[in-house]
Design a protein around this motif. Structure first.
Motif, PDB file in Angstrom:
ATOM      1  N   PHE B 185      15.386  30.859 -25.900  1.00 14.55           N
ATOM      2  CA  PHE B 185      13.961  30.553 -25.754  1.00 14.55           C
ATOM      3  C   PHE B 185      13.820  29.106 -25.290  1.00 14.55           C
ATOM      4  N   THR B 186      12.657  28.841 -24.715  1.00 18.66           N
ATOM      5  CA  THR B 186      12.377  27.443 -24.356  1.00 18.66           C
ATOM      6  C   THR B 186      11.677  26.768 -25.532  1.00 18.66           C
ATOM      7  N   LEU B 187      11.986  25.492 -25.684  1.00 21.17           N
ATOM      8  CA  LEU B 187      11.371  24.752 -26.779  1.00 21.17           C
ATOM      9  C   LEU B 187       9.932  24.383 -26.430  1.00 21.17           C
ATOM     10  N   PRO B 188       9.087  24.186 -27.434  1.00 21.30           N
ATOM     11  CA  PRO B 188       7.685  23.854 -27.135  1.00 21.30           C
ATOM     12  C   PRO B 188       7.518  22.525 -26.426  1.00 21.30           C
ATOM     13  N   GLU B 189       8.535  21.640 -26.529  1.00 20.57           N
ATOM     14  CA  GLU B 189       8.411  20.365 -25.811  1.00 20.57           C
ATOM     15  C   GLU B 189       8.303  20.607 -24.315  1.00 20.57           C
ATOM     16  N   GLU B 190       8.937  21.687 -23.861  1.00 22.23           N
ATOM     17  CA  GLU B 190       8.906  21.988 -22.438  1.00 22.23           C
ATOM     18  C   GLU B 190       7.478  22.244 -21.978  1.00 22.23           C
ATOM     19  N   THR B 191       6.752  23.093 -22.739  1.00 17.11           N
ATOM     20  CA  THR B 191       5.361  23.386 -22.366  1.00 17.11           C
ATOM     21  C   THR B 191       4.509  22.136 -22.441  1.00 17.11           C
ATOM     22  N   LEU B 192       4.801  21.319 -23.462  1.00 15.03           N
ATOM     23  CA  LEU B 192       4.042  20.086 -23.605  1.00 15.03           C
ATOM     24  C   LEU B 192       4.235  19.197 -22.398  1.00 15.03           C
ATOM     25  N   LEU B 193       5.501  19.069 -21.957  1.00 14.83           N
ATOM     26  CA  LEU B 193       5.773  18.227 -20.805  1.00 14.83           C
ATOM     27  C   LEU B 193       5.120  18.790 -19.558  1.00 14.83           C
ATOM     28  N   LEU B 194       5.146  20.113 -19.432  1.00 11.63           N
ATOM     29  CA  LEU B 194       4.549  20.702 -18.245  1.00 11.63           C
ATOM     30  C   LEU B 194       3.047  20.507 -18.204  1.00 11.63           C
ATOM     31  N   ASN B 195       2.428  20.457 -19.418  1.00  9.21           N
ATOM     32  CA  ASN B 195       0.971  20.413 -19.442  1.00  9.21           C
ATOM     33  C   ASN B 195       0.401  19.014 -19.341  1.00  9.21           C
ATOM     34  N   THR B 196       1.239  18.002 -19.515  1.00 11.34           N
ATOM     35  CA  THR B 196       0.662  16.657 -19.434  1.00 11.34           C
ATOM     36  C   THR B 196       0.980  16.021 -18.120  1.00 11.34           C
ATOM     37  N   ARG B 197       0.040  15.210 -17.706  1.00 13.00           N
ATOM     38  CA  ARG B 197       0.241  14.476 -16.470  1.00 13.00           C
ATOM     39  C   ARG B 197       1.056  13.244 -16.759  1.00 13.00           C
ATOM     40  N   PRO B 198       2.016  12.971 -15.949  1.00 10.52           N
ATOM     41  CA  PRO B 198       2.846  11.806 -16.241  1.00 10.52           C
ATOM     42  C   PRO B 198       2.063  10.518 -16.038  1.00 10.52           C
ATOM     43  N   LYS B 199       2.439   9.525 -16.819  1.00  7.38           N
ATOM     44  CA  LYS B 199       1.766   8.248 -16.699  1.00  7.38           C
ATOM     45  C   LYS B 199       2.524   7.425 -15.687  1.00  7.38           C
ATOM     46  N   THR B 200       1.814   7.022 -14.697  1.00 10.24           N
ATOM     47  CA  THR B 200       2.495   6.179 -13.710  1.00 10.24           C
ATOM     48  C   THR B 200       2.612   4.773 -14.257  1.00 10.24           C
ATOM     49  N   PRO B 201       3.665   4.098 -13.946  1.00 10.13           N
ATOM     50  CA  PRO B 201       3.799   2.728 -14.447  1.00 10.13           C
ATOM     51  C   PRO B 201       2.664   1.890 -13.891  1.00 10.13           C
ATOM     52  N   PRO B 202       2.213   0.908 -14.645  1.00  9.62           N
ATOM     53  CA  PRO B 202       1.050   0.139 -14.194  1.00  9.62           C
ATOM     54  C   PRO B 202       1.385  -0.619 -12.922  1.00  9.62           C
ATOM     55  N   LYS B 203       0.421  -0.567 -12.017  1.00 11.76           N
ATOM     56  CA  LYS B 203       0.650  -1.243 -10.739  1.00 11.76           C
ATOM     57  C   LYS B 203       0.549  -2.740 -10.970  1.00 11.76           C
ATOM     58  N   VAL B 204       1.569  -3.437 -10.536  1.00 13.68           N
ATOM     59  CA  VAL B 204       1.494  -4.894 -10.625  1.00 13.68           C
ATOM     60  C   VAL B 204       0.568  -5.378  -9.531  1.00 13.68           C
ATOM     61  N   ALA B 205      -0.504  -6.065  -9.942  1.00 16.48           N
ATOM     62  CA  ALA B 205      -1.465  -6.522  -8.927  1.00 16.48           C
ATOM     63  C   ALA B 205      -0.821  -7.630  -8.113  1.00 16.48           C
ATOM     64  N   SER B 206      -0.612  -7.330  -6.856  1.00 10.52           N
ATOM     65  CA  SER B 206       0.035  -8.345  -6.015  1.00 10.52           C
ATOM     66  C   SER B 206      -0.989  -9.384  -5.587  1.00 10.52           C
ATOM     67  N   VAL B 207      -0.567 -10.573  -5.554  1.00  7.38           N
ATOM     68  CA  VAL B 207      -1.470 -11.638  -5.108  1.00  7.38           C
ATOM     69  C   VAL B 207      -1.589 -11.540  -3.591  1.00  7.38           C
ATOM     70  N   GLY B 208      -2.700 -10.945  -3.190  1.00  5.17           N
ATOM     71  CA  GLY B 208      -2.817 -10.755  -1.734  1.00  5.17           C
ATOM     72  C   GLY B 208      -3.223 -12.047  -1.035  1.00  5.17           C
ATOM     73  N   HIS B 209      -3.113 -12.044   0.219  1.00  2.00           N
ATOM     74  CA  HIS B 209      -3.584 -13.208   0.966  1.00  2.00           C
ATOM     75  C   HIS B 209      -5.083 -13.154   0.997  1.00  2.00           C
ATOM     76  N   GLY B 210      -5.696 -14.271   0.997  1.00  2.00           N
ATOM     77  CA  GLY B 210      -7.151 -14.308   1.161  1.00  2.00           C
ATOM     78  C   GLY B 210      -7.516 -13.805   2.552  1.00  2.00           C
ATOM     79  N   PHE B 211      -8.710 -13.372   2.687  1.00  2.00           N
ATOM     80  CA  PHE B 211      -9.136 -12.828   3.984  1.00  2.00           C
ATOM     81  C   PHE B 211      -9.232 -13.962   4.992  1.00  2.00           C
ATOM     82  N   ASP B 212      -8.363 -13.863   5.942  1.00  2.00           N
ATOM     83  CA  ASP B 212      -8.378 -14.883   6.991  1.00  2.00           C
ATOM     84  C   ASP B 212      -8.858 -14.222   8.269  1.00  2.00           C
ATOM     85  N   PRO B 213     -10.083 -14.511   8.678  1.00  2.00           N
ATOM     86  CA  PRO B 213     -10.650 -13.784   9.804  1.00  2.00           C
ATOM     87  C   PRO B 213      -9.919 -14.058  11.113  1.00  2.00           C
TER      88      PRO B 213
END
Lengths: 508, 359
Positions: B185-213
């Motif tokens: 049989f499959t363990l219930p953890e399998e169904t749990l993993l299938l039913n949850t959406r994975p958490k993506t690692p937090p995006k590191v906010a890159s220091v963008g360049h200022g808008f230079d026209p």
């Protein structure tokens, strides 16, 4: 050497100091390391670091010192002897909030062990500095300061008076109103520690308007907060009738009764303590509690809890019943006697049994109806056994004897008295026989029952000194019966009959 | 004489008759005497009896009257006595009634009231039951809440674990630990993993360049680096008609050509002004302002009262149009004109919007 190289040396030293103090602080969290640290002489190394230029090192050094002093009182004494406290107190006024928190933590850790150490903390002038900390904005600082003040005030009335004289009480009452939960807890606990010593201190706390705010927090969902709130209210109300009345006027009943069913057992215990302290002063207060249904709630509480937790409930029932026979009847009607009987039977600790015996005595001593209700629950043999057991404490013995005496002096329910005829020692037996001698002359049915149940036989077997009260009672009982029956049951009658048979000459 | 003669003639017969009669009478004298006596005794008896009877009757009458009189007297006395006793009884009963009521009242009020105590104990039992049931309800509610919180907590923890360990889910090719082929049989953890959406690692906010026209190739650098040499294959469904890929690419990666307005800094005018002012100040030789007439040079400048008043300069265009400074008002009440109410306005108020016309 270039400038940079010179500066590099200093930087290395600073890094080393930081690392040392942080590691020591971390090691001090585990008790097994502290002995080693103490033997390595960490106190003398940490002291100069308190005066370091870098604030982080100061704070961490203070934190480490606090953790060390927290562990046992030898280290706390070492902190005191090392003259660290004045420095801490001085910097309490100056530094930023992290240092203040750490310094207040050290003061708390030193003061918690014994009254002498707390006195040493007070002598350094820590109280004023701590009270100033109570006026800060940061709730963490306030919490540490309030905690330290609470630990100082806990030890004795003089120390508590010193805390009050420093003007801490109005600030603590302000802290109780803050939204931060842990600060509320600590402030309530500090108020409880201050007000427990004497009525004047409790009056000071009440004058600062603490009761209204404490009463508001009674229905807060947090369990630890409720523990402290109830403890504070109980300490306030235990000293005098006026204080108890003021606590009751804050309209805590009947909301307090719901907390008797709280999942946390110390909340329940402190709630029962509060109800006990309110009920013990006057019959009117007890009547108020009874009318609000408090007795039923307490009886349920005593039935559901086990151990030391139910002691305040047991005592409360005794106090309520002691005031008047009306209230004792109210306790009986709320099934209090059955619960107290269960307590007497199932508890193993002597002081709880003693309290149960005392309460039963207070219930049963008012009138024959009360004594009958108590005796019908089959309590008297248990009290007698508690009195006669060889290994009980003196307190339990005295209390069960007094309870027995009180109940027996009013009990006319003879079926319950008969088992006592067999087992009771002489001083209890006197009262039992006295009760029989009061009832039997007037009631023919009971006389018959007395004979058939073997009571008369036992009476004859009792040996009493002539002229004592016991002999008088036995005489009274014997006079209720015809002589032949008395002789029939007296011991040695069969022998005398046989002797007569021997000496009888048959008539031819 | 004739009569005498007749009589003398008859004398003998008369004397004989007399002697005969006397003889008869003598014969019958005893009888007649007895008879007379008997008659007399009877008559006397009757008379005496009737006398005695009369006397008796009189005595009886007297006695009767007397006895009646005495009896009535006695009866009267007894009657008076019994009436007195009845009255006393009545008063006693009434007094006893008053005392009964008073004693009952007094005892119930000041000593002990049995029925009110009984009622009190009964009501106490009822109240106790009520309190017990209420407390039981509240305890149940608290327990339910605690249980709910616990359940919520466990669910949260499980979800957090599943979100972080989503990589343990089994794929078509590689079954995971929870879906082992060696286990039936499959363990219930399998169904749990299938039913949850994975958490993506937090995006590191890159220091963008200022808008230079002025950067004409905006975005081109980043995209050009990531541009694959070969595009992915198209799906089988025909799509088209297509433009030339170079055209598309040129359009897609066209350089940004902002208008002058967009390219200009928002505060360019202000900065330009300040720059001009600074340059002017730097190049200025004399700081004194040029005043054309002597009067202006020598007299101090008197500002207008209009502008120097403490109630503020009410020139048009202060901080903003329609600026109000309520803290400078004399009173916070709105200014009201005292005009008589106009009924048309009420009608308008009712027809349009309340407060549309303010009176």
């Amino acid at each position: 050497m270039s400038q940079r190289q010179v500066l590099q040396v200093f930087e290395q030293y600073q890094k080393a100091r930081t690392q040392f103090v942080q590691t020591v602080a971390e090691l001090a969290t585990r008790p097994q390391n502290i002995e080693t640290l103490q033997n390595a002489g960490v106190m003398s190394l940490l002291r100069p670091l308190l005066l370091d230029i870098v604030p982080t090192i100061q704070q961490t050094a203070a934190l480490a010192l606090g953790r060390l002093a927290n562990y046992n009182d030898d280290l706390a004494e070492a902190v005191v002897k090392g003259d660290i406290l004045p420095q801490l107190v001085y910097s309490l006024a100056e530094q930023n909030r992290f240092y203040k928190k750490a310094a207040a933590f050290v003061l708390r850790a030193v003061a918690k062990h014994s009254p002498e150490l707390a006195q040493a903390v007070v002598d350094c002038g820590a109280l004023d500095a701590l009270v100033i900390c109570l006026e800060e904005f940061d709730p963490g600082v306030k919490e540490s300061a309030a905690w330290a003040l609470g630990y100082i005030a806990r030890h004795g009335p003089e120390l508590a008076q010193a805390v009050v004289d420093a003007g801490a009480v109005p600030l603590l009452v302000l802290c109780v109103q803050e939204p931060d939960l842990s600060l509320k807890r600590i402030a309530a606990s500090a108020l409880s520690d201050i007000s427990k010593h004497s009525p004047e201190l409790a009056q000071t706390v009440v004058d600062a308007g603490a009761i209204a705010h404490l009463a508001q927090m009674v229905l807060n969902p947090d369990a630890k907060l409720k523990r402290q709130v109830f403890s504070a209210l109980a300490q306030i109300s235990k000293h005098s009738v006026d204080l108890a009345e003021m606590v009751v006027e804050a309209e805590i009943f009947p909301a307090v009764l719901t907390c008797l069913k709280d999942p946390d057992e110390y909340v329940r215990k402190n709630c029962a303590t509060l109800i006990r302290e309110v009920a013990k002063h006057t019959p009117e207060l007890s009547q108020l509690i009874v009318n609000a249904g408090g007795v039923a709630a307490i009886v349920d509480f005593v039935g559901d809890s086990r151990g030391n937790v139910r002691l305040p409930g047991v005592m409360m029932l005794g106090y309520v019943a002691a005031h008047s026979e009306n209230l004792a009847m109210a306790v009986i009607v709320s099934r209090g006697v059955l619960t107290l009987d269960a307590v007497l039977q199932t508890e193993s600790e002597d002081h709880i049994q003693a309290a149960a015996a005392w309460s039963l005595g207070q219930i049963g001593r008012h009138s024959p109806e009360h004594a009958k209700a108590v005796a019908q629950a089959n309590v008297l043999p248990k009290l007698l056994r508690a009195y006669l057991r060889p290994d009980v404490s003196e307190d339990l013995q005295i209390k069960s004897k007094k309870a027995l005496k009180h109940i027996l002096q009013k009990c006319v329910h003879l079926e319950a008295l008969e088992p006592l005829l067999q087992e009771a020692p002489a001083n209890i037996l006197k009262h039992v026989v006295a009760q029989f001698s009061k009832v039997l002359p007037h009631n023919p049915k009971s006389r018959r029952l007395f004979v058939t149940s073997g009571g008369l036989k036992k009476i004859q077997e009792i040996r009493a000194e002539p002229g004592s009260a016991l002999a008088e009672y036995i005489n009274t009982i014997n006079n209720c019966y015809p002589e032949e029956i008395v002789k029939y049951y007296s011991p040695g009658y069969s022998d005398s009959l046989l002797e007569r048979v021997e000496h009888y000459l048959p008539q031819t | 004489m004739a009569t005498l003669h007749k009589l003398l003639k008859e004398v003998d017969s008369i004397v004989k008759e007399i002697y005969d009669q006397q003889l008869e009478a003598e014969v019958h004298r005893k009888e007649e005497y007895d008879a007379a006596v008997r008659i007399q005794s009877w008559y006397r008896g009757i008379r005496t009896r009737s006398l005695v009877k009369n006397l008796n009757r009189c005595a009886i009458r007297i006695q009767r009257h007397y006895r009646g009189f005495m009896g009535r007297r006695r009866i009267r006395a007894i009657l008076i006595d019994s009436v007195k006793r009845m009255c006393l009884d009545h008063y006693n009963k009434q007094a006893a009634q008053i005392q009964k009521m008073w004693r009952g009242f007094y005892v119930r009020k000041y000593v002990f009231d049995y029925y009110s105590r009984k009622k009190y104990l009964e009501s106490l039992v009822a109240k106790n039951e009520m309190i017990r049931s209420e407390l039981a309800e509240q305890e149940e509610a608290m327990r339910r809440e605690a249980r709910k919180r616990e359940e919520e907590e466990t669910r949260r923890r499980l979800r957090a674990w599943a979100e972080r360990h989503h990589y343990l889910v089994s794929t078509v090719v590689q079954p995971s630990v929870f879906n082992s082929p060696y286990r039936p049989f499959t363990l219930p953890e399998e169904t749990l993993l299938l039913n949850t959406r994975p958490k993506t690692p937090p995006k590191v906010a890159s220091v963008g360049h200022g808008f230079d026209p002025s950067w004409r190739q905006y975005g081109q650098n980043q995209l050009m680096v990531r541009l694959p040499s070969k595009l992915p294959p198209l799906p089988a469904k025909p799509q088209g008609p297509f433009r030339q890929p170079e055209e598309v690419r040129a359009q897609r990666y066209r350089e940004f050509q902002p208008s002058l307005r967009v390219a200009t800094d928002y505060e360019a005018v202000k900065r330009a002004r300040e720059q001009w002012r600074a340059e002017e100040w730097a190049g200025r030789l004399y700081d004194d302002e040029f005043k054309p007439t002597k009067a202006l040079r020598e007299k101090a400048y008197q500002p207008l009262m209009h502008t120097a008043s403490e109630y503020g300069h009410l020139a048009y265009g202060n901080a903003h149009f329609r600026e109000v400074q309520p803290e400078r008002h004399v009173t916070q009440d709105r200014f009201r004109t005292i005009v008589p109410p106009v009924p048309v306005f009420d009608k308008l108020n009712a027809e349009y919007v309340e407060g549309y016309v303010e009176n």
